[in-house]
Design a protein around this motif. Structure first.
Motif, PDB file in Angstrom:
ATOM      1  N   ILE A 260       0.878  -1.173   0.000  1.00 55.52           N
ATOM      2  CA  ILE A 260       0.000   0.000   0.000  1.00 55.52           C
ATOM      3  C   ILE A 260       0.915   1.222   0.000  1.00 55.52           C
ATOM      4  CG2 ILE A 260      -1.793   1.280   1.219  1.00 55.52           C
ATOM      5  CD1 ILE A 260      -2.488  -1.418   2.620  1.00 55.52           C
ATOM      6  N   TYR A 261       0.950   1.938  -1.112  1.00 54.13           N
ATOM      7  CA  TYR A 261       1.825   3.110  -1.226  1.00 54.13           C
ATOM      8  C   TYR A 261       1.102   4.373  -0.765  1.00 54.13           C
ATOM      9  CZ  TYR A 261       5.561   0.755  -3.802  1.00 54.13           C
ATOM     10  OH  TYR A 261       6.596  -0.061  -4.161  1.00 54.13           O
ATOM     11  N   VAL A 262       1.822   5.214  -0.029  1.00 53.81           N
ATOM     12  CA  VAL A 262       1.331   6.523   0.379  1.00 53.81           C
ATOM     13  C   VAL A 262       2.401   7.549   0.031  1.00 53.81           C
ATOM     14  CG1 VAL A 262      -0.161   5.662   2.215  1.00 53.81           C
ATOM     15  CG2 VAL A 262       2.233   6.173   2.711  1.00 53.81           C
ATOM     16  N   LEU A 263       2.070   8.843   0.180  1.00 56.24           N
ATOM     17  CA  LEU A 263       2.968   9.890  -0.301  1.00 56.24           C
ATOM     18  C   LEU A 263       3.924  10.419   0.765  1.00 56.24           C
ATOM     19  CD1 LEU A 263       0.556  11.985  -2.578  1.00 56.24           C
ATOM     20  CD2 LEU A 263       2.058  10.084  -3.198  1.00 56.24           C
ATOM     21  N   THR A 264       3.618  10.228   2.054  1.00 52.98           N
ATOM     22  CA  THR A 264       4.448  10.804   3.110  1.00 52.98           C
ATOM     23  C   THR A 264       4.722   9.779   4.200  1.00 52.98           C
ATOM     24  OG1 THR A 264       2.588  11.622   4.430  1.00 52.98           O
ATOM     25  CG2 THR A 264       3.428  13.083   2.691  1.00 52.98           C
ATOM     26  N   VAL A 265       5.759  10.036   4.961  1.00 50.71           N
ATOM     27  CA  VAL A 265       6.133   9.150   6.064  1.00 50.71           C
ATOM     28  C   VAL A 265       5.030   9.108   7.115  1.00 50.71           C
ATOM     29  CG1 VAL A 265       7.753   8.859   7.973  1.00 50.71           C
ATOM     30  CG2 VAL A 265       8.609   9.444   5.700  1.00 50.71           C
ATOM     31  N   LEU A 309       2.679  -4.166   3.379  1.00 50.78           N
ATOM     32  CA  LEU A 309       3.507  -3.096   3.933  1.00 50.78           C
ATOM     33  C   LEU A 309       2.926  -1.776   3.452  1.00 50.78           C
ATOM     34  CD1 LEU A 309       7.182  -4.400   3.505  1.00 50.78           C
ATOM     35  CD2 LEU A 309       5.676  -4.548   5.507  1.00 50.78           C
ATOM     36  N   VAL A 310       2.715  -0.861   4.386  1.00 55.01           N
ATOM     37  CA  VAL A 310       2.255   0.481   4.050  1.00 55.01           C
ATOM     38  C   VAL A 310       3.512   1.316   3.865  1.00 55.01           C
ATOM     39  CG1 VAL A 310       0.804   2.419   4.705  1.00 55.01           C
ATOM     40  CG2 VAL A 310       0.214   0.105   5.473  1.00 55.01           C
ATOM     41  N   GLY A 316      10.630   0.232  -3.340  1.00 57.84           N
ATOM     42  CA  GLY A 316      10.308   0.352  -4.748  1.00 57.84           C
ATOM     43  C   GLY A 316      11.271  -0.411  -5.599  1.00 57.84           C
ATOM     44  N   MET A 317      12.188   0.316  -6.217  1.00 60.71           N
ATOM     45  CA  MET A 317      13.070  -0.255  -7.215  1.00 60.71           C
ATOM     46  C   MET A 317      13.783  -1.498  -6.703  1.00 60.71           C
ATOM     47  SD  MET A 317      14.716   3.214  -8.779  1.00 60.71           S
ATOM     48  CE  MET A 317      15.232   3.805  -7.181  1.00 60.71           C
ATOM     49  N   GLY A 318      13.665  -2.568  -7.480  1.00 58.00           N
ATOM     50  CA  GLY A 318      14.439  -3.756  -7.197  1.00 58.00           C
ATOM     51  C   GLY A 318      13.832  -4.717  -6.202  1.00 58.00           C
ATOM     52  N   PHE A 319      12.780  -4.322  -5.485  1.00 58.81           N
ATOM     53  CA  PHE A 319      12.178  -5.271  -4.551  1.00 58.81           C
ATOM     54  C   PHE A 319      11.486  -6.360  -5.363  1.00 58.81           C
ATOM     55  CE2 PHE A 319       8.656  -6.882  -1.993  1.00 58.81           C
ATOM     56  CZ  PHE A 319       9.366  -7.334  -0.895  1.00 58.81           C
ATOM     57  N   ASP A 320      11.883  -7.592  -5.131  1.00 57.92           N
ATOM     58  CA  ASP A 320      11.478  -8.685  -6.015  1.00 57.92           C
ATOM     59  C   ASP A 320      10.647  -9.708  -5.254  1.00 57.92           C
ATOM     60  OD1 ASP A 320      11.185 -10.468  -8.052  1.00 57.92           O
ATOM     61  OD2 ASP A 320      13.255 -11.187  -8.038  1.00 57.92           O
ATOM     62  N   LYS A 321       9.322  -9.645  -5.436  1.00 59.80           N
ATOM     63  CA  LYS A 321       8.412 -10.670  -4.929  1.00 59.80           C
ATOM     64  C   LYS A 321       7.519 -11.057  -6.102  1.00 59.80           C
ATOM     65  CE  LYS A 321       4.620 -11.431  -1.620  1.00 59.80           C
ATOM     66  NZ  LYS A 321       4.978 -12.841  -1.316  1.00 59.80           N
ATOM     67  N   PRO A 322       7.854 -12.133  -6.796  1.00 53.37           N
ATOM     68  CA  PRO A 322       7.139 -12.460  -8.035  1.00 53.37           C
ATOM     69  C   PRO A 322       5.639 -12.630  -7.869  1.00 53.37           C
ATOM     70  CG  PRO A 322       9.161 -13.742  -7.861  1.00 53.37           C
ATOM     71  CD  PRO A 322       8.976 -13.062  -6.544  1.00 53.37           C
ATOM     72  N   ASP A 323       5.193 -13.092  -6.678  1.00 51.50           N
ATOM     73  CA  ASP A 323       3.766 -13.366  -6.501  1.00 51.50           C
ATOM     74  C   ASP A 323       3.041 -12.241  -5.750  1.00 51.50           C
ATOM     75  OD1 ASP A 323       5.027 -13.784  -4.084  1.00 51.50           O
ATOM     76  OD2 ASP A 323       3.797 -15.510  -3.521  1.00 51.50           O
ATOM     77  N   LEU A 324       3.585 -11.029  -5.769  1.00 47.54           N
ATOM     78  CA  LEU A 324       2.911  -9.913  -5.113  1.00 47.54           C
ATOM     79  C   LEU A 324       1.514  -9.751  -5.703  1.00 47.54           C
ATOM     80  CD1 LEU A 324       3.947  -7.732  -2.957  1.00 47.54           C
ATOM     81  CD2 LEU A 324       3.927  -6.159  -4.893  1.00 47.54           C
ATOM     82  N   GLY A 325       0.488  -9.826  -4.838  1.00 46.19           N
ATOM     83  CA  GLY A 325      -0.878  -9.916  -5.329  1.00 46.19           C
ATOM     84  C   GLY A 325      -1.560  -8.606  -5.629  1.00 46.19           C
ATOM     85  N   PHE A 326      -1.087  -7.506  -5.025  1.00 45.19           N
ATOM     86  CA  PHE A 326      -1.756  -6.228  -5.257  1.00 45.19           C
ATOM     87  C   PHE A 326      -0.831  -5.071  -4.915  1.00 45.19           C
ATOM     88  CE2 PHE A 326      -2.698  -7.409  -0.876  1.00 45.19           C
ATOM     89  CZ  PHE A 326      -2.452  -6.246  -0.165  1.00 45.19           C
ATOM     90  N   VAL A 327      -1.138  -3.943  -5.547  1.00 41.76           N
ATOM     91  CA  VAL A 327      -0.528  -2.661  -5.190  1.00 41.76           C
ATOM     92  C   VAL A 327      -1.661  -1.647  -5.126  1.00 41.76           C
ATOM     93  CG1 VAL A 327       0.948  -0.752  -5.924  1.00 41.76           C
ATOM     94  CG2 VAL A 327       1.756  -3.103  -6.152  1.00 41.76           C
ATOM     95  N   VAL A 328      -1.790  -1.003  -3.967  1.00 44.43           N
ATOM     96  CA  VAL A 328      -2.793   0.038  -3.765  1.00 44.43           C
ATOM     97  C   VAL A 328      -2.073   1.351  -3.495  1.00 44.43           C
ATOM     98  CG1 VAL A 328      -4.702   0.845  -2.320  1.00 44.43           C
ATOM     99  CG2 VAL A 328      -4.491  -1.592  -2.856  1.00 44.43           C
ATOM    100  N   HIS A 329      -2.501   2.414  -4.133  1.00 44.10           N
ATOM    101  CA  HIS A 329      -1.973   3.742  -3.849  1.00 44.10           C
ATOM    102  C   HIS A 329      -3.048   4.565  -3.145  1.00 44.10           C
ATOM    103  CE1 HIS A 329       1.226   2.752  -6.700  1.00 44.10           C
ATOM    104  NE2 HIS A 329       1.881   3.808  -6.248  1.00 44.10           N
TER     105      HIS A 329
END
Length: 705
Positions: A260-265, A309-310, A316-329
């Protein structure tokens, strides 16, 4: 499986067979080289060319350079140097390299205690691949003692996530511009490989120029960005409360584990706290998360031990989990390129992955803020040059009070000026070179214009009625697209299937109640920093004797309590004001502890001793707790100022004169004015528990972030 017995004069057909065998060791027994992978490997190993590979996430760019590194090493060439931007990327790559028998090591901010040993192994020829962060390229010792020999003897130089080189890239980093110097100093015949997953035509051209990957003999391999597993959706909800409530309701419905991506810490921490309170297994991951804890969180996500992980863009770049099921922004990035980079984490080896964007009205204000702290105006930059001497170094800390820039912006300015030749980093700090320097106002104006254009494109992505995947591919100048429409058939616009925007009233009320609750959680540190034994401290692995989850009255960055706390901590030390005591009582009442504290103890504060001691005394009086007074520092103990985690922990061990607490029943409430890294509470709690305390509950007035 053992690596093939390679030799220097192999025919190309044999070389491809060896490359295929190495790939199977990296990726499994059924793996076969893509045609473009072999084309790149042959160009690097046989023809010693320079190449630029722009291929989608999961295509196998790292396989190209690890296989090339092994083949070149077998031919008697020196180690491969990989410039890599993120700790997560480095850790993934070292593990991947080991599978193919590649001896890899990394030099970054997270393993400072191991640098000397790694330098020695490089000098002794015991390393096949050295991964370095771009920041290391200008560390004086590394630049002057290690880099020259690497530049002369390297078998291959790899610039990973090469879009960071570009002014036009979504993640431009001044340190990456030093790669031009590295490439220009290379010996004859040393191949160079630049790789990235996300680059439009302008970024490709700029990267080629920046790293010297230009000219008629350059190999450029660029593939399509189409990802058949990704199902893109956009859901617009009125405010942040509704978005948080919607996510709390629907997170369990999303497939597998995700990000789950967010814009700030602060948004990462707040949302992680909220989702945890609603029963979801999530954790916050930001650039301010300690390296050892980041590694533990990455492993938890890889092993599906958390639902999500929120995260900020730090994951981001290079994190490799081939079966990652979703990305939410929850909040939109300011660029379609950045957005595609992040959603590309999902669905690499799955038939379906959900990609959901929940944009907010506040997104544009956040974009504007980050744009406002970009490269400063000319008079501020020239002030930095003017106050520096050409002989006597000034540290960043000493320089900060002399200029009108905070630490973060000052460090960025120094890096840019260093690349431009106006200043130089030396042992002890920074000096001016005396070289003339011109403020490139035209360039910065072009960058501002490009940034605004990308922001408008991101807004258009949210509103578009055409295929969302095609929209993103056109923004990135995907060479696989033609002039004819190419709908994906999977996104919400193509299928007409929309996410249900309904937010349950009960869910909304529960979310509001949680957000209105006074105070914020202070999660305990979970992992000791690496390399502690080399500092004479025998601490490693998981922390089993630290504090419980604590509480903080507020963040200094908050709009509400932030201003009052800043004023309180900026004022001369004095007894705690009654309104602050009342607010702390509210925090204590809302604290969901396993057992109520029976005693209160103040940590001796070097800056606010009266404030902290009076707060502890007031809480003891009002709460009818046993007042244990103040935990005082040992008079002979040196002050602790190190920011690096390992050195900070080493400095805190044995810092306090700890009495015997074996006669104290129940948890101790440990009070301090300010908590930043959390190590002070962690080490103090460990020493209190060793002295007989049952448990330790930290309480701080403020945290900077």
């Amino acid at each position: 499986m053992t690596s093939p017995d390679l030799h220097a004069e192999q025919p190309t057909t044999d070389l491809r067979a060896d490359a295929e065998q190495l790939l199977r060791e990296l990726a499994g027994p059924k793996a076969t080289l893509r045609d473009d992978q072999w084309t790149a490997i042959e160009a690097l190993v046989v023809q010693r060319k320079r190449a630029l590979v722009v291929q989608r996430t999961g295509w196998g760019k790292s396989a190209v350079y690890f296989i090339s590194a092994k083949l070149l090493r077998a031919r008697g060439m020196g180690p491969t140097v990989i410039v890599s931007p993120l700790l997560a990327l480095m850790r993934n790559q070292v593990v991947a390299a080991e599978r193919a028998g590649v001896r890899a090591a990394t030099i970054n901010s997270g393993n400072m205690t191991e640098w000397d040993e790694i330098h020695a192994k490089v000098a002794a020829g015991e390393i096949d691949v050295l991964l370095v962060s771009p920041e290391r390229l200008n560390n004086p010792d590394f630049r002057d003692q290690v880099l020259p020999s690497l530049a002369a003897d390297a078998g291959l130089v790899v610039v990973d996530e090469a879009h960071c080189v570009s002014d036009w890239g979504h993640d431009f980093r001044p340190d990456y511009r030093r790669i031009r110097t590295l490439v220009s100093d290379l010996g004859n015949g040393i191949p160079v490989l630049a790789t990235t997953a996300t680059a439009n035509d302008r970024v490709v051209a700029d990267v080629a120029a920046q790293v010297g990957v230009g000219g008629a003999d350059t190999l450029v391999l660029r593939g399509t960005l189409e990802r058949e597993s990704l199902h893109l959706s956009v859901l617009r909800l009125d405010d942040a409360l509704e978005r948080a409530a919607w996510l709390a309701k629907h997170l369990a419905d999303l497939p597998g584990s995700g990000i789950i991506y967010v814009l700030t810490v602060s948004a990462a921490r707040d949302l992680a706290d909220l989702l945890s309170d609603q029963g979801h297994k999530v954790s916050a991951y930001t650039g301010q998360t300690d390296p050892a804890e980041r590694e533990m969180l990455e492993i938890a996500l890889l092993n599906n031990d958390v639902k999500a992980l929120v995260a900020t863009s730090a994951l981001g770049m290079g994190f490799d989990k081939p079966d990652l099921g979703f990305v939410v922004h929850v909040g939109a990035p300011s660029s379609p390129i950045a957005y595609y980079q992040q959603v590309g984490r999902a669905g690499r080896s799955t038939d379906r992955a959900e990609v959901v964007l929940l944009p907010g009205a506040e997104d544009q204000r956040i974009w504007s803020y980050f744009a406002s702290v970009a490269f400063p105006r000319e008079h501020l930059v020239r002030k930095v040059i003017d106050v520096l001497d050409t002989a006597k170094p000034l540290s960043t800390q000493a320089l900060e009070p002399l200029v009108e820039l905070n630490r973060t912006r000052l460090e960025m300015v120094l890096k840019v000026l260093d690349v431009d030749g106006a200043v130089k980093r030396v042992r002890g700090g920074w000096i001016a070179t005396g070289e003339p320097w011109t403020y490139d106002e035209e360039r910065y104006a072009r960058l501002d214009q490009a940034r605004e254009s990308e922001q408008q494109a991101m807004l258009e992505y949210q509103r578009t009625t055409v295929c969302r995947m095609e929209f993103l591919r056109r923004q990135l100048d995907d060479p696989g697209l033609t002039d004819a429409p190419a709908p994906c058939g999977r996104c919400d616009n193509c299928t007409g299937t929309r996410l249900d925007p309904t937010v349950d009233t009960a869910e909304l009320d529960a979310t509001k109640q949680r957000l209105d609750r006074p105070g914020i959680d202070l999660p305990p540190r979970k992992q000791w920093p690496t390399g502690m034994a080399k500092l004479g401290v025998q601490l490693s692995g998981k922390i089993t004797d630290g504090p419980e989850t604590g509480r903080v009255l507020g963040r200094l960055a908050d709009l509400g309590w932030g201003q009052r706390l800043r004023s309180l901590l900026d004022a001369p030390d004095a007894p705690v004001p009654d309104p602050v005591v009342a607010a702390c009582i509210q925090v204590l009442k809302a604290w969901d502890w396993a057992q109520r504290p029976t005693s209160v103890l103040a940590l001796e504060s070097p800056t606010h001793p009266i404030l902290v001691a009076s707060l502890a005394a007031k809480l003891a009086e009002i709460g009818r707790l046993n007042d244990l007074g103040v935990l005082r520092e040992r008079p002979d103990h040196p002050p602790v100022s190190a920011a690096n985690s390992a050195y900070r922990v080493a400095g805190l061990v044995g810092a306090w004169d700890v009495p015997d607490f074996s006669g104290v029943d129940g948890p101790i409430l440990l009070v301090d004015a300010l908590t930043d890294t959390g190590w002070t509470f962690t080490v103090a709690a460990r020493e209190l528990r060793a002295a007989g305390a049952d448990a330790v509950l930290p309480l701080a007035l403020a945290t900077p972030k």
